[in-house]
Design an enzyme around this catalytic site. Structure first.
Site, mmCIF file in Angstrom:
data_model
loop_
_atom_site.group_PDB
_atom_site.id
_atom_site.type_symbol
_atom_site.label_atom_id
_atom_site.label_comp_id
_atom_site.label_asym_id
_atom_site.label_seq_id
_atom_site.Cartn_x
_atom_site.Cartn_y
_atom_site.Cartn_z
ATOM 1 N N ALA A 16 0.829 -1.209 0.000
ATOM 2 C CA ALA A 16 0.000 0.000 0.000
ATOM 3 C C ALA A 16 0.860 1.254 0.000
ATOM 4 C CB ALA A 16 -0.922 -0.002 1.216
ATOM 5 N N THR A 21 11.040 1.150 -3.515
ATOM 6 C CA THR A 21 11.387 1.581 -4.865
ATOM 7 C C THR A 21 12.851 1.959 -4.982
ATOM 8 O OG1 THR A 21 10.972 3.338 -6.508
ATOM 9 C CG2 THR A 21 10.613 3.902 -4.210
ATOM 10 N N ASP A 22 13.376 1.884 -6.194
ATOM 11 C CA ASP A 22 14.747 2.344 -6.424
ATOM 12 C C ASP A 22 14.860 3.867 -6.394
ATOM 13 O OD1 ASP A 22 13.437 2.898 -8.826
ATOM 14 O OD2 ASP A 22 14.857 1.850 -10.099
ATOM 15 N N GLU A 23 13.734 4.560 -6.428
ATOM 16 C CA GLU A 23 13.780 6.019 -6.465
ATOM 17 C C GLU A 23 14.324 6.630 -5.178
ATOM 18 O OE1 GLU A 23 10.643 8.189 -8.364
ATOM 19 O OE2 GLU A 23 9.857 6.378 -9.317
ATOM 20 N N SER A 56 9.040 10.239 0.645
ATOM 21 C CA SER A 56 8.097 9.554 1.543
ATOM 22 C C SER A 56 8.389 8.058 1.599
ATOM 23 C CB SER A 56 6.653 9.817 1.102
ATOM 24 O OG SER A 56 6.366 9.199 -0.143
#
Length: 360
Positions: free
Chosen positions: A80, A132-134, A161
């Site tokens: 989520a 995430t890779d971000e 975040s």
């Protein structure tokens, strides 16, 4: 059974479908059903007693706690999240609320539940956090890909975040002993992908005769991962991952955005040709988004070395499957393109102009 958050979203619903296709173990699917959570993704499970759907918010600690006590899952897989960078630029508050505060609430409910389990069940329990890779920021053209020890340097409200949620999960392992696992994946694509993201947006716009908006020069590079490969990696991490560890999941498919759009247009030209011309004719360059990371790339050798996972799909096989899925599921596309979706597309793209010096 296992408890899944966000199981009606893009990756979450693919995970639920793949899980139940390969396991008899039931799932509790807990999803808020925001714009990107689509219960129709799970229509094939309507009469399947192994799939228990509950609508709710991960930030509602009391509701989560009650469900954990009722069903007593052996693991939680946490999908989520608010996940679209452009939306985070226009409205960052929702990303902090869901990704940071929501993950905190979920961790608190989980810690209370886990602390009261018998010792054998405590040891076997897992909390798998999908990230995430971000969070790692951006790479130069010749930089080595992200590893699990790359320093965090998020550049958007979305990635910031998610970075915060990663740190919270890590802290609950090191402070409280909660058996956590974190996965950081590259860009996913495949069935049930909400058409605000690059690949489904290009497919749906192309077939509707609309412009195919390319940010800046289109040379932003991403590592593309077919969603079923990602789901397989998560299953393997849940099965054999070491608590407290991080595993990067990538497709070994670095592609510039413009290269991806060209590939989509060429496949559509073959599978669903226009009456005249090519879908490439619809490409339109628009002003880049603020803080747009130039390149992401995942070094996925750790998960292959330690857990034996590697992607089954190449970009060429995965992208063709994806285009065919959208061609075969036009009713799904029509249903998700609601008034709210169209309003957001208008808000995000209407003010973007063709940059000076960029050829259409």
């Amino acid at each position: 059974m296992i408890f899944i958050t966000g199981g009606a979203g893009f990756i979450g619903s693919n995970f639920v479908l793949d899980w139940l296709a390969q396991h008899d173990e039931p799932v509790i699917n807990f999803d808020k059903l925001t714009y990107a959570g689509n219960i129709n993704n799970l229509a094939s499970l309507t009469h399947d007693p192994r799939h228990i759907f509950v609508q709710g918010d991960i930030g509602d600690t009391a509701q989560v706690a009650a469900l954990l006590e009722q069903y007593k899952p052996r693991a939680i897989v946490h999908f989520a999240a608010e996940s679209h960078v452009d939306r985070s630029i226009l409205g960052p508050a929702a990303f902090v609320q869901t990704n940071v505060n929501g993950t905190f609430g979920l961790l608190e409910a989980t810690r209370a539940f886990w602390s009261n389990l018998p010792e054998s069940e405590k040891a076997a329990f897992r909390f798998l956090h999908v990230s995430t890779d971000e969070v790692y920021g951006t790479l130069g053209p010749n930089d080595a890909p992200f590893t699990e020890t790359t320093q965090y340097a998020p550049n958007s409200p979305y990635s910031a975040s998610k970075a915060a949620s990663d740190h919270l999960v890590r802290s609950y392992h090191h402070t409280y002993g909660l058996p956590t696992l974190t996965t950081n994946c590259s860009n996913n694509y495949g069935p049930y992908h909400f058409p605000e993201k690059l690949i489904p947006l290009m497919i749906t716009n192309a077939r509707a005769g609309k412009p195919l908006p390319i940010y800046g020069d289109g040379q932003q590079v991403r590592d593309w991962l077919y969603v079923s490969d990602h789901c397989a990696a998560i299953r393997r991490t849940l099965e054999a991952g070491v608590p407290g560890e991080v595993y990067n999941i990538g497709g070994w498919n670095e592609k510039a955005n413009l290269e991806v759009v060209h590939a989509l247009c060429d496949i559509l030209d073959k599978l669903d040709p226009k009456s005249s011309g090519s879908y490439r004719d619809q490409i339109a360059y628009v002003t880049d988004r603020p803080g747009h990371d130039r390149r992401y790339a995942i070094d996925a050798r750790k998960i292959e070395r330690e857990l034996g996972w590697k992607p089954a799909e190449t970009f060429e096989t995965g992208i063709r499957k994806t285009v065919q899925w959208y061609l075969d599921h036009q009713d799904w596309v029509s249903n998700v393109q609601s008034g709210d979706y169209l309003k957001w597309v208008e808000q995000n793209y209407s003010q973007r102009q063709t940059p000076a010096g960029v050829q259409q």
